[in-house]
Design an enzyme around this catalytic site. Sequence first.
Site, PDB file in Angstrom:
ATOM      1  N   ASP A 295       0.820  -1.210   0.000  1.00  0.00           N
ATOM      2  CA  ASP A 295       0.000   0.000   0.000  1.00  0.00           C
ATOM      3  C   ASP A 295       0.856   1.263   0.000  1.00  0.00           C
ATOM      4  OD1 ASP A 295      -2.367  -1.409  -0.031  1.00  0.00           O
ATOM      5  OD2 ASP A 295      -2.567  -1.428   2.154  1.00  0.00           O
ATOM      6  N   CYS A 296       1.980   1.214   0.749  1.00  0.00           N
ATOM      7  CA  CYS A 296       2.825   2.406   0.826  1.00  0.00           C
ATOM      8  C   CYS A 296       3.872   2.450  -0.294  1.00  0.00           C
ATOM      9  CB  CYS A 296       3.500   2.503   2.192  1.00  0.00           C
ATOM     10  SG  CYS A 296       4.351   0.996   2.713  1.00  0.00           S
ATOM     11  N   TYR A 297       4.138   1.300  -0.919  1.00  0.00           N
ATOM     12  CA  TYR A 297       5.078   1.228  -2.039  1.00  0.00           C
ATOM     13  C   TYR A 297       4.421   0.459  -3.182  1.00  0.00           C
ATOM     14  CZ  TYR A 297       8.855   2.694   1.138  1.00  0.00           C
ATOM     15  OH  TYR A 297       9.661   3.387   2.014  1.00  0.00           O
TER      16      TYR A 297
END
Length: 389
Positions: free
Chosen positions: A142-144
């Site tokens: 989700d963050c990368y």
Amino acid sequence: MSSPKVNKTIQEINERIRKGKAVVLNAGEMTALVKKIGKTKAAREVDVVTTGTFSPMCSSGLMFNIGQEPPVMKTSKVWINNVPCHAGVAAVDGYLGATEPAEDDPLNKVYPGRFIYGGGHVIEDLARGKAVHLRAEAYGTDCYPRRKLDKDVTLADLPFAQLLNPRNCYQNYNVAVNLTSRTIHTYMGPLKPNSHNANYATGGQLSPLFNDPFLRTIGLGTKIFLGGGTGWVLGAGTQHNPKPPRNERGIPLTAAGTLMLRGDLKQMRARYLRGVSIVGYGCSLAVGVGIPIPILDEDMAWFTGVSDADIQMPIKDYGYDYPNGLPRILGHVTYEELKSGEIMVNGKKTQAVPLTSLSMCLEVADELKKWIEAGKFLLTEAQETIPSF
């Protein structure tokens, strides 16, 4: 009445460097001076001795960061010019090993005569300012969220690029011969059967750790010449042996001290970082390293007065003994004898072949000497010692 003993500090030597009054000799010049006038007078006259080596140093590599671009990613696999890098660090950090071969030229397909491209060549290409191809894969989070990256980059495009070499500057090393009846291919180069050649490395009397055999002046935080730029000693290198057998001058009789080094690749020059292809074996990186030795007292003058004739190197059989982990040493030979081009092995005349460039060793020592004489390079005190006895 005897003269007082010589006792200098690095701070005093640095002050002389700042004023342009420091007397700096390369290690070969110091050997000649000590032989001529003795260690006491030499210690009074000389402030710094510069050393140099230029040889394949397999345990070398590049710690790098490729930077982020939207959408951002956390790399799980990275290749540069098809050479695999280690990506299990964090986000877009990676490490490229000098001996890692390109995937289209893996070691299990290496044959004598082939050129092997690998990590050392990528490092040289980057130092030359060449564009290299970067490919990366990720599993996505989700963050990368990015999963793939494919582009050409140069050294200037990398936010961070530092040589981080786990094991450089071996203090002594084996003279490699082959006593079997077939040619073998090793990291010491091709070895002909029945000891028809003897391959060796190190810069002899110019080599850094022969000039400070007990590592009195070299440790964590020592500033050095690395790859044409400024580097630093981080401490003992991997496989460091602090308690080798030594001769009467303190010179180890077997492979002994090693150093872990770091330096900014963006300050370096490709002349002193050369990708190496070792026929039938693999790839590596030849690294230029120069270490200044402060002449603090008579003992340091004596150590830096070491000559090629004082250095005894062990002869080992790479045909059977070495690959089977056997400790047998066939004998010792001096570096002076090796430089003559011919030695005796088991009573037989054998051609001696250097893997180290002596002309480049001298060039490294003289380049560092120029930096110090010009006041551009000051000495540092080690913040932590390296075990040496």
